[in-house]
Design a protein around this motif. Structure first.
Motif, PDB file in Angstrom:
ATOM      1  N   GLY A 157       7.344  -2.292 -21.318  1.00  0.00           N
ATOM      2  CA  GLY A 157       6.831  -2.870 -20.075  1.00  0.00           C
ATOM      3  C   GLY A 157       6.689  -1.874 -18.946  1.00  0.00           C
ATOM      4  O   GLY A 157       6.445  -2.267 -17.801  1.00  0.00           O
ATOM      5  N   ARG A 158       6.847  -0.571 -19.227  1.00  0.00           N
ATOM      6  CA  ARG A 158       6.626   0.457 -18.208  1.00  0.00           C
ATOM      7  C   ARG A 158       5.170   0.878 -18.290  1.00  0.00           C
ATOM      8  O   ARG A 158       4.797   1.752 -19.074  1.00  0.00           O
ATOM      9  CB  ARG A 158       7.544   1.664 -18.433  1.00  0.00           C
ATOM     10  N   LEU A 159       4.340   0.268 -17.478  1.00  0.00           N
ATOM     11  CA  LEU A 159       2.901   0.454 -17.595  1.00  0.00           C
ATOM     12  C   LEU A 159       2.352   1.206 -16.383  1.00  0.00           C
ATOM     13  O   LEU A 159       2.813   1.007 -15.254  1.00  0.00           O
ATOM     14  CB  LEU A 159       2.209  -0.899 -17.726  1.00  0.00           C
ATOM     15  N   PRO A 160       1.381   2.070 -16.600  1.00  0.00           N
ATOM     16  CA  PRO A 160       0.789   2.801 -15.479  1.00  0.00           C
ATOM     17  C   PRO A 160       0.060   1.857 -14.539  1.00  0.00           C
ATOM     18  O   PRO A 160      -0.347   0.756 -14.923  1.00  0.00           O
ATOM     19  CB  PRO A 160      -0.184   3.777 -16.161  1.00  0.00           C
ATOM     20  N   GLU A 161      -0.104   2.302 -13.291  1.00  0.00           N
ATOM     21  CA  GLU A 161      -0.819   1.507 -12.298  1.00  0.00           C
ATOM     22  C   GLU A 161      -2.047   2.284 -11.839  1.00  0.00           C
ATOM     23  O   GLU A 161      -1.956   3.167 -10.984  1.00  0.00           O
ATOM     24  CB  GLU A 161       0.102   1.180 -11.125  1.00  0.00           C
ATOM     25  N   MET A 206      -3.847   5.866  -8.508  1.00  0.00           N
ATOM     26  CA  MET A 206      -3.461   6.024  -9.906  1.00  0.00           C
ATOM     27  C   MET A 206      -2.079   6.661 -10.005  1.00  0.00           C
ATOM     28  O   MET A 206      -1.793   7.659  -9.342  1.00  0.00           O
ATOM     29  CB  MET A 206      -4.478   6.887 -10.647  1.00  0.00           C
ATOM     30  N   ALA A 207      -1.242   6.060 -10.851  1.00  0.00           N
ATOM     31  CA  ALA A 207       0.113   6.578 -11.064  1.00  0.00           C
ATOM     32  C   ALA A 207       0.593   6.160 -12.436  1.00  0.00           C
ATOM     33  O   ALA A 207       0.272   5.064 -12.907  1.00  0.00           O
ATOM     34  CB  ALA A 207       1.066   6.053  -9.995  1.00  0.00           C
ATOM     35  N   SER A 208       1.352   7.027 -13.081  1.00  0.00           N
ATOM     36  CA  SER A 208       1.928   6.687 -14.377  1.00  0.00           C
ATOM     37  C   SER A 208       3.300   6.051 -14.176  1.00  0.00           C
ATOM     38  O   SER A 208       3.840   6.034 -13.071  1.00  0.00           O
ATOM     39  CB  SER A 208       2.057   7.927 -15.259  1.00  0.00           C
ATOM     40  N   ALA A 209       3.846   5.547 -15.269  1.00  0.00           N
ATOM     41  CA  ALA A 209       5.197   4.996 -15.246  1.00  0.00           C
ATOM     42  C   ALA A 209       6.046   5.711 -16.283  1.00  0.00           C
ATOM     43  O   ALA A 209       6.935   5.124 -16.889  1.00  0.00           O
ATOM     44  CB  ALA A 209       5.163   3.495 -15.532  1.00  0.00           C
ATOM     45  N   ALA A 210       5.760   6.989 -16.491  1.00  0.00           N
ATOM     46  CA  ALA A 210       6.448   7.751 -17.524  1.00  0.00           C
ATOM     47  C   ALA A 210       7.904   7.991 -17.153  1.00  0.00           C
ATOM     48  O   ALA A 210       8.235   8.245 -15.994  1.00  0.00           O
ATOM     49  CB  ALA A 210       5.752   9.096 -17.741  1.00  0.00           C
ATOM     50  N   ILE A 249       0.834  -1.206   0.000  1.00  0.00           N
ATOM     51  CA  ILE A 249       0.000   0.000   0.000  1.00  0.00           C
ATOM     52  C   ILE A 249       0.868   1.254   0.000  1.00  0.00           C
ATOM     53  O   ILE A 249       0.596   2.230  -0.721  1.00  0.00           O
ATOM     54  CB  ILE A 249      -0.943  -0.013   1.218  1.00  0.00           C
ATOM     55  N   ASP A 250       1.922   1.239   0.803  1.00  0.00           N
ATOM     56  CA  ASP A 250       2.824   2.388   0.890  1.00  0.00           C
ATOM     57  C   ASP A 250       3.455   2.687  -0.472  1.00  0.00           C
ATOM     58  O   ASP A 250       3.520   3.850  -0.901  1.00  0.00           O
ATOM     59  CB  ASP A 250       3.904   2.097   1.931  1.00  0.00           C
ATOM     60  N   ARG A 251       3.911   1.652  -1.143  1.00  0.00           N
ATOM     61  CA  ARG A 251       4.546   1.850  -2.465  1.00  0.00           C
ATOM     62  C   ARG A 251       3.567   2.470  -3.448  1.00  0.00           C
ATOM     63  O   ARG A 251       3.916   3.402  -4.188  1.00  0.00           O
ATOM     64  CB  ARG A 251       5.051   0.515  -3.001  1.00  0.00           C
ATOM     65  N   GLN A 252       2.349   1.973  -3.457  1.00  0.00           N
ATOM     66  CA  GLN A 252       1.362   2.498  -4.394  1.00  0.00           C
ATOM     67  C   GLN A 252       1.023   3.954  -4.080  1.00  0.00           C
ATOM     68  O   GLN A 252       0.991   4.802  -4.987  1.00  0.00           O
ATOM     69  CB  GLN A 252       0.088   1.642  -4.331  1.00  0.00           C
ATOM     70  N   LEU A 253       0.793   4.264  -2.815  1.00  0.00           N
ATOM     71  CA  LEU A 253       0.365   5.614  -2.465  1.00  0.00           C
ATOM     72  C   LEU A 253       1.479   6.644  -2.636  1.00  0.00           C
ATOM     73  O   LEU A 253       1.220   7.797  -2.993  1.00  0.00           O
ATOM     74  CB  LEU A 253      -0.162   5.644  -1.032  1.00  0.00           C
ATOM     75  N   ARG A 254       2.718   6.253  -2.386  1.00  0.00           N
ATOM     76  CA  ARG A 254       3.817   7.214  -2.552  1.00  0.00           C
ATOM     77  C   ARG A 254       4.037   7.571  -4.025  1.00  0.00           C
ATOM     78  O   ARG A 254       4.594   8.619  -4.337  1.00  0.00           O
ATOM     79  CB  ARG A 254       5.096   6.668  -1.929  1.00  0.00           C
ATOM     80  N   SER A 255       3.590   6.703  -4.915  1.00  0.00           N
ATOM     81  CA  SER A 255       3.700   6.998  -6.349  1.00  0.00           C
ATOM     82  C   SER A 255       2.444   7.643  -6.907  1.00  0.00           C
ATOM     83  O   SER A 255       2.427   8.063  -8.074  1.00  0.00           O
ATOM     84  CB  SER A 255       3.987   5.698  -7.120  1.00  0.00           C
ATOM     85  N   ALA A 256       1.393   7.712  -6.108  1.00  0.00           N
ATOM     86  CA  ALA A 256       0.101   8.202  -6.594  1.00  0.00           C
ATOM     87  C   ALA A 256       0.222   9.602  -7.187  1.00  0.00           C
ATOM     88  O   ALA A 256       0.834  10.493  -6.604  1.00  0.00           O
ATOM     89  CB  ALA A 256      -0.915   8.203  -5.458  1.00  0.00           C
ATOM     90  N   GLY A 257      -0.339   9.772  -8.356  1.00  0.00           N
ATOM     91  CA  GLY A 257      -0.330  11.074  -9.021  1.00  0.00           C
ATOM     92  C   GLY A 257       0.888  11.326  -9.873  1.00  0.00           C
ATOM     93  O   GLY A 257       0.944  12.347 -10.575  1.00  0.00           O
ATOM     94  N   SER A 258       1.872  10.432  -9.849  1.00  0.00           N
ATOM     95  CA  SER A 258       3.072  10.674 -10.652  1.00  0.00           C
ATOM     96  C   SER A 258       2.715  10.684 -12.131  1.00  0.00           C
ATOM     97  O   SER A 258       1.905   9.905 -12.602  1.00  0.00           O
ATOM     98  CB  SER A 258       4.126   9.591 -10.386  1.00  0.00           C
ATOM     99  N   GLY A 259       3.307  11.627 -12.865  1.00  0.00           N
ATOM    100  CA  GLY A 259       3.106  11.691 -14.302  1.00  0.00           C
ATOM    101  C   GLY A 259       1.961  12.557 -14.766  1.00  0.00           C
ATOM    102  O   GLY A 259       1.964  13.018 -15.913  1.00  0.00           O
ATOM    103  N   PHE A 260       0.976  12.783 -13.918  1.00  0.00           N
ATOM    104  CA  PHE A 260      -0.139  13.626 -14.367  1.00  0.00           C
ATOM    105  C   PHE A 260      -0.496  14.710 -13.351  1.00  0.00           C
ATOM    106  O   PHE A 260      -1.451  15.471 -13.565  1.00  0.00           O
ATOM    107  CB  PHE A 260      -1.383  12.784 -14.685  1.00  0.00           C
ATOM    108  N   ALA A 261       0.264  14.841 -12.271  1.00  0.00           N
ATOM    109  CA  ALA A 261      -0.056  15.838 -11.254  1.00  0.00           C
ATOM    110  C   ALA A 261       0.046  17.261 -11.795  1.00  0.00           C
ATOM    111  O   ALA A 261      -0.632  18.166 -11.307  1.00  0.00           O
ATOM    112  CB  ALA A 261       0.863  15.670 -10.045  1.00  0.00           C
ATOM    113  N   GLN A 262       0.892  17.488 -12.819  1.00  0.00           N
ATOM    114  CA  GLN A 262       1.023  18.837 -13.354  1.00  0.00           C
ATOM    115  C   GLN A 262      -0.174  19.230 -14.214  1.00  0.00           C
ATOM    116  O   GLN A 262      -0.293  20.395 -14.597  1.00  0.00           O
ATOM    117  CB  GLN A 262       2.325  18.947 -14.152  1.00  0.00           C
TER     118      GLN A 262
END
Length: 396
Positions: free
Chosen positions: A249-253, A145-149, A64-77
């Motif tokens: 293989g860099r896919l959004p979550e 939600m998080a991207s893998a950009a 859960i920690d890993r997912q939430l710390r990445s939440a919003g990456s790639g589209f927060a701007q």
């Protein structure tokens, strides 16, 4: 005669009384050994179960920690105009968002505000939307939600209206072949809310670079129209944001996380980036509950903790998922998620070994969650695990 008498005396053996005494002593010794072994086995089983529970809890919270710390990456701007947009996506020409059918258990009853419509947000709490079989009580679901950009996630503006299978941008330098992209619009929708978003894909034969303006679309996640939202519906005010790359293989979550049967924590991949979207990720999780940490004065600090069931706070599910510009602003104010897990051993014990209640968040006035345990539930051992996890990308 003396020799015969002596021989008979030596062959007489033990009396019945002596035999009964010996049996009784042996019985007591056997009972004592059994009690020692039974207590030892009980302690060993309890210690092993507790140790396994601690390991399972650490694994579940780490996920859960890993997912939430990445939440919003790639589209927060793109938060000011994209947060809260209704997500539209297809895979192999089959619509996957908005979801047309119920999701697999334990998420079959999930309703993110409008049935089947999931909206872009770093993290959202769906209160009480799974009912684990072991618990029989409502448990919360996290939408993360998080991207893998590989790039910084800066949205690329259109220079003219989109075509059905191509975009025109100032340049295509941030994009690569097979990239997954999020199309959004800086212009509000006709009803005054946030315009819908569309997940699409760069063609595997596309030409990209600083001197190229046209970006061809094609691939598994490309469709010209998804549930009435078309690529051509994006005007010159549209933007494209990289979410990841299918070829590398860099896919959004974009996932749901919640507790199902058998004390198991599950995830469900909303974009179906794998052939098995539903995955069991950790055992021993009895219930999951969560709170929002809110920045009330834009100082980028958590000033208030809010329950997702509190409609008066303005941060209930309906307040965050109505697609309005106000909801988008509230999603930006969420700076942290407080997650609480109730863990339970797999096997019951002979006696009641737990107290009548288990509590979470007892350090936050008015938001303590109390779980009453029935007599049969008290034959299991429980642990609680809590963590405050910042949404790092929401501090931008």
């Amino acid at each position: 005669m003396n020799f015969a008498h002596s021989l008979r005396h030596r062959q007489r053996g033990v009396t019945l009384i002596e035999l009964m005494v010996a049996l009784l002593v042996g019985l007591f010794l056997t009972l004592a050994v059994y009690m020692v072994m039974s207590n030892f086995e009980s302690r060993r089983r309890t210690n092993t179960a507790g140790s396994e529970l601690d390991k399972a809890g650490a694994l579940a919270m780490a996920q859960i920690d890993r997912q939430l710390r990445s939440a919003g990456s790639g589209f927060a701007q793109a938060a000011s105009f994209a947060y809260g947009c209704a997500l539209h996506a297809s895979k192999s020409d089959q619509q996957i968002l908005p979801a047309k059918d119920a999701l697999a258990a334990p998420f079959a009853s999930v309703d993110p505000g409008t049935l089947g419509v999931f909206r872009l947000a770093p993290a959202l709490i769906l209160p009480g939307q799974t009912t684990p079989g072991a618990s029989g009580k409502a448990s919360d679901v996290l939408v993360i939600m998080a991207s893998a950009a590989a790039w910084g996630g800066v949205p690329a503006p259109f220079t003219e209206a989109a075509q059905a299978a191509a975009l025109t941008l100032a340049n295509t330098l941030p994009f690569s072949r097979n990239d997954l992209m999020l199309l959004s619009d800086e212009q509000p929708a006709e009803a005054g809310g946030v315009a819908p978003c569309l997940v699409t894909q760069v063609s595997s034969s596309a030409t990209t670079g600083s001197a190229t303006n046209a970006l061809a679309l094609a691939g598994t996640w490309y469709s010209a129209t998804v549930d009435k939202t078309a690529v051509t519906g994006y005007s010159e005010t549209g933007t494209a944001t990289v979410l990841g790359n299918a070829g590398l293989g860099r896919l959004p979550e974009f996932v749901l996380m919640g507790v199902g049967d058998n004390n198991t924590l599950y995830t469900h991949d909303l974009l179906q980036t794998t052939d098995t979207p539903l995955q069991a990720t950790a055992e021993g999780v009895f219930e999951l509950h969560a709170l929002y940490g809110i920045d009330t004065n834009t100082d980028k600090k958590v000033d208030l903790w809010v329950s997702p069931t509190d409609s008066k706070s303005g941060y209930g599910l309906s307040d965050l998922s109505d697609g309005s510009l106000a909801a988008a602003g509230k999603l930006r104010n969420i700076k942290a998620i407080r997650v609480g897990l109730i863990l339970r051993t797999a096997l019951p014990e002979r006696d009641e070994v737990s107290s009548a209640t288990v509590t979470l968040f007892n350090d936050i006035n008015g938001l303590t969650h109390t779980r009453d345990l029935t007599s049969s539930e008290r034959h299991y051992r429980y642990r609680t695990l809590e963590s405050t996890i910042p949404l790092r990308n929401n501090f931008l």
